[in-house]
Write a protein that holds these residues in place. Structure first.
Motif, PDB file in Angstrom:
ATOM      1  N   SER A 199      40.979  32.652  30.442  1.00 56.59           N
ATOM      2  CA  SER A 199      42.114  31.864  31.378  1.00 56.59           C
ATOM      3  C   SER A 199      43.282  31.571  30.761  1.00 56.59           C
ATOM      4  O   SER A 199      44.564  31.376  31.142  1.00 56.59           O
ATOM      5  N   ASP A 259      45.408  34.456  29.897  1.00 57.28           N
ATOM      6  CA  ASP A 259      46.323  34.883  31.529  1.00 57.28           C
ATOM      7  C   ASP A 259      47.308  34.005  31.621  1.00 57.28           C
ATOM      8  O   ASP A 259      48.454  34.603  32.125  1.00 57.28           O
ATOM      9  N   LEU A 293      40.226  42.582  30.805  1.00 55.44           N
ATOM     10  CA  LEU A 293      41.007  41.773  31.635  1.00 55.44           C
ATOM     11  C   LEU A 293      41.056  41.933  33.146  1.00 55.44           C
ATOM     12  O   LEU A 293      40.531  42.712  33.731  1.00 55.44           O
ATOM     13  N   CYS A 294      41.446  40.525  33.658  1.00 57.79           N
ATOM     14  CA  CYS A 294      41.706  40.592  35.272  1.00 57.79           C
ATOM     15  C   CYS A 294      42.774  41.750  35.497  1.00 57.79           C
ATOM     16  O   CYS A 294      43.836  41.958  34.799  1.00 57.79           O
ATOM     17  N   HIS A 295      42.814  42.030  36.755  1.00 54.77           N
ATOM     18  CA  HIS A 295      43.778  42.963  37.389  1.00 54.77           C
ATOM     19  C   HIS A 295      45.037  42.836  37.202  1.00 54.77           C
ATOM     20  O   HIS A 295      46.030  43.062  36.809  1.00 54.77           O
ATOM     21  N   GLU A 296      45.242  41.253  37.369  1.00 47.93           N
ATOM     22  CA  GLU A 296      46.849  40.485  37.426  1.00 47.93           C
ATOM     23  C   GLU A 296      47.306  40.542  35.980  1.00 47.93           C
ATOM     24  O   GLU A 296      48.729  41.149  35.988  1.00 47.93           O
ATOM     25  N   THR A 297      46.651  40.446  35.229  1.00 43.56           N
ATOM     26  CA  THR A 297      46.963  40.333  33.743  1.00 43.56           C
ATOM     27  C   THR A 297      47.394  41.905  33.170  1.00 43.56           C
ATOM     28  O   THR A 297      48.186  41.995  32.487  1.00 43.56           O
TER      29      THR A 297
END
Ligand code: NDP
Length: 348
Positions: free
Chosen positions: A236, A239, A270-274
């Motif tokens: 996090s 991110d 990684l998360c989608h937003e990143t």
């Protein structure tokens, strides 16, 4: 017979577990000091504990370049010591030597050709620096910044470093400043570390991620956004940093320690937003490995040593004493107990 102490892997924490000191076991043993041709007897001065060792505690490291430690076998990693006797022509008694595969053992017999001779003058006699600022972590910082950071003098860049008070991070931020970043901001886990970064190492600002909201604090300390991100931690924190990066920025993907006690591949997804931020802002994030720059190691060591001797790079170390503290030192480092490089002193 020479009596020695050594450290073995006692148990595995499991790929989803936190390592504990009881995963390590100290035992007494004897070493036959009669050397065969090509061998040397070495006495250990300092041993290193490093985050990459976490995956060697699993029965599958998940990466092809690292073998798992075996249960009830002597552990190995970075070490520095002195040659006590030698039947290897390139080494003599009294030489200082280092290796990335040094046994966690007070004395050892090794093949001379597996050791690198180092000059204590390069570190003004502080030979533990060969495990930190003037060793593998320093080279990681140097090559990471130089090969993946695209730092350009005069370009008014802001660099953010996570894991900033650790072995690699503390050097990476100082190199970012030396190479011309106009702001260098560190993220780390305590107020004491923040103070050291700003007052001792010359960082522009520091954020304690355990006390502050990273996104808000970054807005204050990086008013022009982030151009270069030296990422030691992932998760996090990363991110939040990547969300504030500028178009055409560069992530130096050094390590992802926040994910090392989890059963995820490296690098962790990684998360989608990143992912979307990286894509839409055209930010580079290439995998980086210091071992890929072996041919540049010698020149890198000379550069790091020069900076340290000239006082351009300040070195921080946290030292524990005694081979029976290897497990404690490793577990402490994994949880942030170190400022600068975590070292264990084995003998004088
Ligand atoms: P450090 O000296 O930085 O020690 C590890 C530090 O990580 C701790 O002090 C702690 O500091 C921080 N940390 C631990 N858990 C977390 C977490 N959940 N979130 C945020 N920070 C955490 O180790 P090194 O400098 O040796 O290594 C730093 C990174 O560089 C690691 O990811 C390592 O794998 C990587 N590395 C990569 C290399 C390469 O070739 N790519 C080579 C060498 C290292 P805090 O108090 O701030 O939490």
């Amino acid at each position: 017979m020479l009596r020695v102490q050594r450290v073995l892997l006692n148990s595995r924490p499991g790929s989803n577990g936190e390592p504990v000191p009881s995963n390590f076991r100290v035992e007494e043993a004897t070493v036959q000091p009669d050397l065969k041709e090509g061998q040397v007897l070495i006495r250990t001065l300092f041993l290193s504990v490093d985050p990459y060792m976490r995956c060697r505690m699993n029965d599958d490291t998940g990466v092809e370049y690292l073998a798992p430690w075996r249960l009830s076998e002597v552990i190995d990693g970075g070490g520095v010591g002195v040659v006590e006797s030698s039947r290897y022509e390139a080494l003599s008694a009294g030489d200082t030597v280092t290796s990335l595969n040094w046994h966690w053992q007070t004395h050892d017999i090794m093949d001379g050709k597996l050791l690198q001779k180092v000059d204590p003058k390069l570190v003004d006699g502080h030979v533990s620096h060969f495990l930190g600022a003037v060793g593998m972590p320093g080279l990681t910082a140097l090559f990471g910044v130089r090969k993946k950071g695209h730092v350009t003098r005069g370009a008014n860049q802001t660099m953010v470093v996570s894991g900033a008070a650790g072995a690699c991070g503390s050097i990476a931020g100082q190199i970012g400043r030396l190479d011309g970043c106009s702001r260098v901001v560190g993220i780390c886990g305590s107020d004491e570390k923040c103070r050291a970064l700003v007052e001792d190492l010359g960082f522009s600002a520091a954020i304690n991620y355990r006390q502050e909201e990273v996104a808000t604090a970054l807005k204050g300390s990086c008013p022009n956004g982030v151009d270069v991100y030296f990422d030691n931690v992932g998760g996090s924190i990363s991110d939040a940093v990547i969300a504030q990066m500028n178009n055409g920025g560069h992530v130096i993907l050094c390590g992802q320690i926040s994910q090392y006690n989890k059963d995820v591949p490296y690098p962790p997804p990684l998360c989608h937003e990143t992912m979307e931020t990286l894509r839409s802002k055209n930010i580079t994030r290439e995998r980086f490995m210091v071992l890929n720059y072996m041919e540049k190691h010698e020149a890198g060591i000379v550069q790091l040593s020069q900076w340290v001797i000239d006082g351009k790079i300040k070195v921080l170390e946290t030292v524990l004493n005694g081979i029976d503290n290897m497990g404690v030192a490793f577990c402490s480092m994994m949880k942030g107990g170190n400022i600068g490089k975590q070292i264990v002193k084995i003998s004088d």
